[in-house]
Every structure is written in C-alpha cells, then in structure tokens.
Design a protein around this motif. Structure first.
Motif, short mmCIF file in Angstrom:
data_model
loop_
_atom_site.label_atom_id
_atom_site.label_comp_id
_atom_site.label_asym_id
_atom_site.label_seq_id
_atom_site.Cartn_x
_atom_site.Cartn_y
_atom_site.Cartn_z
N GLN A 182 46.83 0.04 28.82
CA GLN A 182 47.80 -0.34 29.78
C GLN A 182 47.55 0.00 31.16
OE1 GLN A 182 50.47 -2.27 28.46
NE2 GLN A 182 50.99 -2.84 30.48
N LYS A 183 47.05 1.43 31.33
CA LYS A 183 46.61 1.74 32.79
C LYS A 183 45.59 1.04 33.11
CE LYS A 183 47.65 4.34 36.28
NZ LYS A 183 48.81 3.94 37.04
N ALA A 184 44.55 0.71 32.42
CA ALA A 184 43.34 0.11 32.64
C ALA A 184 43.39 -1.21 33.10
CB ALA A 184 42.36 0.37 31.48
N GLN A 185 44.48 -2.00 32.43
CA GLN A 185 44.76 -3.21 32.93
C GLN A 185 45.44 -3.38 33.96
OE1 GLN A 185 47.41 -5.03 30.06
NE2 GLN A 185 46.66 -7.21 30.49
N THR A 186 46.46 -2.57 34.41
CA THR A 186 47.01 -2.77 35.83
C THR A 186 46.00 -2.10 36.78
OG1 THR A 186 47.78 -0.04 35.47
CG2 THR A 186 49.26 -1.76 34.81
N LEU A 187 45.01 -1.40 36.50
CA LEU A 187 44.36 -0.97 37.46
C LEU A 187 42.99 -2.21 37.51
CD1 LEU A 187 43.47 2.84 36.81
CD2 LEU A 187 44.68 1.91 38.73
N GLY A 188 42.99 -3.05 36.65
CA GLY A 188 41.78 -4.11 36.65
C GLY A 188 40.56 -3.73 36.29
N ILE A 189 40.53 -2.56 35.54
CA ILE A 189 39.16 -2.28 34.93
C ILE A 189 39.10 -2.41 33.42
CG2 ILE A 189 38.77 -0.43 36.74
CD1 ILE A 189 39.62 1.55 34.89
N GLY A 190 37.89 -2.13 32.99
CA GLY A 190 37.62 -2.59 31.57
C GLY A 190 37.54 -1.18 30.88
N LEU A 191 37.80 -1.23 29.46
CA LEU A 191 37.95 -0.16 28.98
C LEU A 191 37.26 -0.28 27.55
CD1 LEU A 191 38.97 2.60 29.59
CD2 LEU A 191 41.04 2.01 28.21
N GLY A 192 36.78 0.62 27.26
CA GLY A 192 36.02 0.97 25.78
C GLY A 192 34.48 0.22 25.97
N LEU A 249 39.55 8.22 34.28
CA LEU A 249 39.63 6.78 33.70
C LEU A 249 38.50 5.71 34.07
CD1 LEU A 249 41.00 5.36 31.42
CD2 LEU A 249 42.63 4.62 33.07
N LYS A 250 38.33 5.90 35.52
CA LYS A 250 37.42 4.95 36.06
C LYS A 250 36.06 5.35 35.65
CE LYS A 250 40.07 3.15 39.87
NZ LYS A 250 40.37 3.20 41.05
N VAL A 251 35.83 6.70 35.55
CA VAL A 251 34.30 7.23 35.40
C VAL A 251 34.06 6.65 33.89
CG1 VAL A 251 33.14 9.30 34.84
CG2 VAL A 251 34.56 9.14 36.96
N HIS A 252 34.99 6.92 32.95
CA HIS A 252 34.65 6.64 31.62
C HIS A 252 34.57 5.22 31.38
CE1 HIS A 252 34.76 10.63 29.65
NE2 HIS A 252 35.87 10.96 30.67
N SER A 253 35.46 4.31 32.16
CA SER A 253 35.17 2.98 31.95
C SER A 253 33.86 2.41 32.51
CB SER A 253 36.08 2.16 33.05
OG SER A 253 35.92 1.06 33.05
N LYS A 254 33.12 3.09 33.20
CA LYS A 254 31.74 2.67 33.79
C LYS A 254 30.89 3.27 32.64
CE LYS A 254 31.85 2.27 38.84
NZ LYS A 254 31.53 0.86 38.81
N ALA A 255 31.25 4.48 32.01
CA ALA A 255 30.10 4.95 31.07
C ALA A 255 30.52 4.50 29.71
CB ALA A 255 30.70 6.39 30.95
N ARG A 256 31.59 3.31 29.63
CA ARG A 256 31.62 2.82 28.31
C ARG A 256 32.15 3.92 27.13
NH1 ARG A 256 29.34 -3.22 27.97
NH2 ARG A 256 29.19 -3.69 30.30
#
Length: 60
Positions: free
Chosen positions: A47-57, A21-28
């Motif tokens: 929801q999981k991205a929000q709890t981890l404090g990372i952006g998504l999409g 999930l973190k890798v795909h967050s950086k890759a947008r």
C-alpha cells in the motif's frame, strides 16, 4: 462468537522507513523478506509503495 484478542499496533512511516523501502524496491527484495525485516505486513508495504508510486518485489 470469539473476539479478536490481538490488538492492532499502528506505526507511522518515518523518513528512514520510506528511504529503506525505496532502496529495497530498487534491489527487488522479495516482499515476504522485506515484511520480516521491517516488521510490517505485506499489505502495508504494498500500500505504501503504491502511494509512493514505486514498484515492490521481484515480479513487476
């Protein structure tokens, strides 16, 4: 009134899932594409991205 016949299947988040999930967050990676790859719903991913404090999409 019709009953919901589809049973909810819950899967725990593994360390590998979070890492991916973190890798795909950086890759947008778009959330729709990510949802199909991980076989999770868009809402679960967001929801999981929000709890981890990372952006998504791709739109942040």
């Amino acid at each position: 009134m019709a009953k919901n016949t589809k049973e909810t299947v819950r899967r725990e988040w593994t360390k590998e899932d979070i890492k991916e999930l973190k890798v795909h967050s950086k890759a947008r990676t778009p959330v729709i594409k990510l949802a199909k790859m991980t076989k999770r719903t868009e809402g679960a991913l967001r929801q999981k991205a929000q709890t981890l404090g990372i952006g998504l999409g791709h739109q942040r």
